[in-house]
Scaffold this motif. Structure first.
Motif, PDB file in Angstrom:
ATOM      1  N   ARG A 195      -5.542   3.017  -1.367  1.00  0.00           N
ATOM      2  CA  ARG A 195      -4.605   3.288  -1.509  1.00  0.00           C
ATOM      3  C   ARG A 195      -3.839   2.214  -2.133  1.00  0.00           C
ATOM      4  O   ARG A 195      -3.547   1.340  -0.812  1.00  0.00           O
ATOM      5  N   HIS A 223      -6.238   2.471  -7.074  1.00  0.00           N
ATOM      6  CA  HIS A 223      -7.351   2.330  -5.617  1.00  0.00           C
ATOM      7  C   HIS A 223      -7.902   1.408  -5.820  1.00  0.00           C
ATOM      8  O   HIS A 223      -8.204   1.032  -7.279  1.00  0.00           O
ATOM      9  N   LYS A 274      -1.654  10.226  -2.861  1.00  0.00           N
ATOM     10  CA  LYS A 274      -1.705  10.144  -3.834  1.00  0.00           C
ATOM     11  C   LYS A 274      -0.585  10.722  -4.951  1.00  0.00           C
ATOM     12  O   LYS A 274      -0.291  12.393  -4.248  1.00  0.00           O
ATOM     13  N   SER A 284      -9.629   4.247   4.161  1.00  0.00           N
ATOM     14  CA  SER A 284      -8.062   4.106   3.586  1.00  0.00           C
ATOM     15  C   SER A 284      -7.705   2.650   4.272  1.00  0.00           C
ATOM     16  O   SER A 284      -8.442   2.275   4.958  1.00  0.00           O
ATOM     17  N   THR A 319       0.575  -1.151  -0.351  1.00  0.00           N
ATOM     18  CA  THR A 319      -0.539  -0.048   0.151  1.00  0.00           C
ATOM     19  C   THR A 319       0.839   1.289   0.286  1.00  0.00           C
ATOM     20  O   THR A 319       1.896   1.152   0.213  1.00  0.00           O
ATOM     21  N   GLU A 331     -11.512   5.815  -3.313  1.00  0.00           N
ATOM     22  CA  GLU A 331      -9.674   6.438  -3.791  1.00  0.00           C
ATOM     23  C   GLU A 331      -9.337   6.497  -3.060  1.00  0.00           C
ATOM     24  O   GLU A 331      -8.020   6.969  -3.187  1.00  0.00           O
ATOM     25  N   ARG A 332      -9.707   6.307  -1.461  1.00  0.00           N
ATOM     26  CA  ARG A 332      -8.442   6.431  -0.305  1.00  0.00           C
ATOM     27  C   ARG A 332      -7.802   5.191  -0.064  1.00  0.00           C
ATOM     28  O   ARG A 332      -7.023   5.320   0.670  1.00  0.00           O
TER      29      ARG A 332
END
Length: 369
Positions: free
Chosen positions: A44, A36, A26, A131, A22, A41-42
């Motif tokens: 990753r 991602h 970004k 995340s 990970t 999108e967070r």
């Protein structure tokens, strides 16, 4: 399928080993698209990883360990794990995401005398703004199941669903995994890659009479791929033979399924520029929620326009009288956009260059009679 974190202890000689796939921040203008989880999108993860290291640092063994672990998740505990542990109470832990928005952790402790093992499974829903680090905290509050011995009922597919993964490394077997690949797609990749490596192989076609059979022609010679077996391989160069493996692997990637791919040093006999170009094609075809681990010795790969976190190095150093393998991501040490990865490797910033001092004796003639 995506692998996010792996820990090994006492398996294939790995001791207290951990590797993470990970990254926290970004990357702007990355050539690797959408690193991602789809719709998250967070959350990753490293979609493409170039894994490098000197000989005997464990690149192939890492793939073998992962293969056995994923088999255990897919089909139930793999008995092959008993044969690769190097101490009693060997253990592993893997964090992964399958085809849903759930982070899972699978832990196991393995004993050989007598043969037994324990398992823990954890799971946490991945919310839209979560995340990986946030979900790891939630994992610790979840315990789906615990199995104390090999007699307990355990059905991994019920907890994981069907896992999709593909491994390709020289020692895995001599069979080409062509099943499930569309014939037109396989023909396209075979023609492109084999024709590039050996222009004398002018024609590649599917057999009209035999199912899952492909014919490669050179003048009056025929090289046949039948039911995943490469016949007449002795008339091929080493590079062309490996190229056939690469073509099958790439054809699978082009299917677009969210799959985990591990490609281990299939370019040893292939020109550097061709390796870099094929790797670029592979990157373009990593599907959403898919992942590629690509091992290589080719230092020209350091010149690719990849984000720094895409490079991970394995190194084996002596600690307390024993050699231990560790993993380090280039992004842990190189923080600026202007940092040169090649220069860092040449200056042994990651402590990955082999110790060649034993060769000094040969140059000095100490062993002359």
């Amino acid at each position: 399928m995506i692998v996010l974190n792996l820990r090994l202890d006492g398996i294939y000689g790995f001791e207290d080993f951990k590797i993470n796939f990970t990254y926290p921040k970004k990357v702007v203008n990355s050539i690797i698209d959408a690193e991602h989880l789809a719709g998250r999108e967070r959350f990753r993860y490293k979609k493409a990883v170039v894994l490098m290291g000197a000989n005997a640092t464990g690149k192939t063994c890492l793939g073998k360990a992962l293969h056995l672990i994923l088999e255990s998740l897919q089909e139930g505990f793999s008995s092959g794990l008993f044969s690769v542990i190097t101490k009693e109470g060997a253990s592993f832990s893997i964090d992964y995401v399958n085809d849903d928005n759930v982070l899972r952790r699978y832990e196991s402790v393995i004993y050989s005398k007598p043969k037994r093992y324990t398992h823990h499974m954890y799971a946490a829903e991945i919310e839209k703004n979560d995340s990986y680090e946030m979900c790891v905290r939630k994992l610790k509050e979840s315990n789906i199941s615990m199995i104390n011995d090999t007699k307990d009922p355990y059905s991994p597919p019920e907890l994981n669903g069907s896992l999709k993964y593909r491994f390709s490394y020289p020692e895995i077997d001599r069979e080409l995994l062509t099943e499930g690949i569309a014939s037109s797609r396989l023909l396209k990749t075979l023609r492109a890659i084999i024709g590039t490596l050996d222009p004398t192989l002018t024609e590649v076609s599917a057999s009209r009479d035999l199912k899952n059979t492909y014919i490669i022609r050179r003048d009056q010679q025929e090289i046949i791929i039948q039911e995943g077996k490469l016949l007449n391989r002795e008339i091929l160069s080493s590079g062309t033979e490996e190229g056939i493996d690469v073509a099958v692997f790439l054809a699978s990637m082009m299917s677009g399924e969210p799959c985990f791919y591990y490609c281990d040093e299939h370019f040893s006999y292939i020109q550097s520029d061709i390796e870099k170009r094929i790797f670029g094609i592979m990157i373009d075809h990593i599907p959403a929620n898919g992942q590629l681990i690509f091992t290589t010795h080719n230092t020209d790969m350091l010149d690719l326009n990849l984000p720094m976190h895409a490079y991970t190095f394995l190194r084996r150093n002596r600690e307390g009288g024993a050699f231990r393998t560790s993993a380090i991501s280039a992004s842990e040490l190189l923080k600026r956009n202007t940092d040169s990865l090649r220069r860092a490797v040449e200056n042994d910033v990651f402590f990955t260059l082999p110790d060649d001092t034993l060769l000094d004796a040969l140059e000095a003639g100490w062993y002359d009679e």
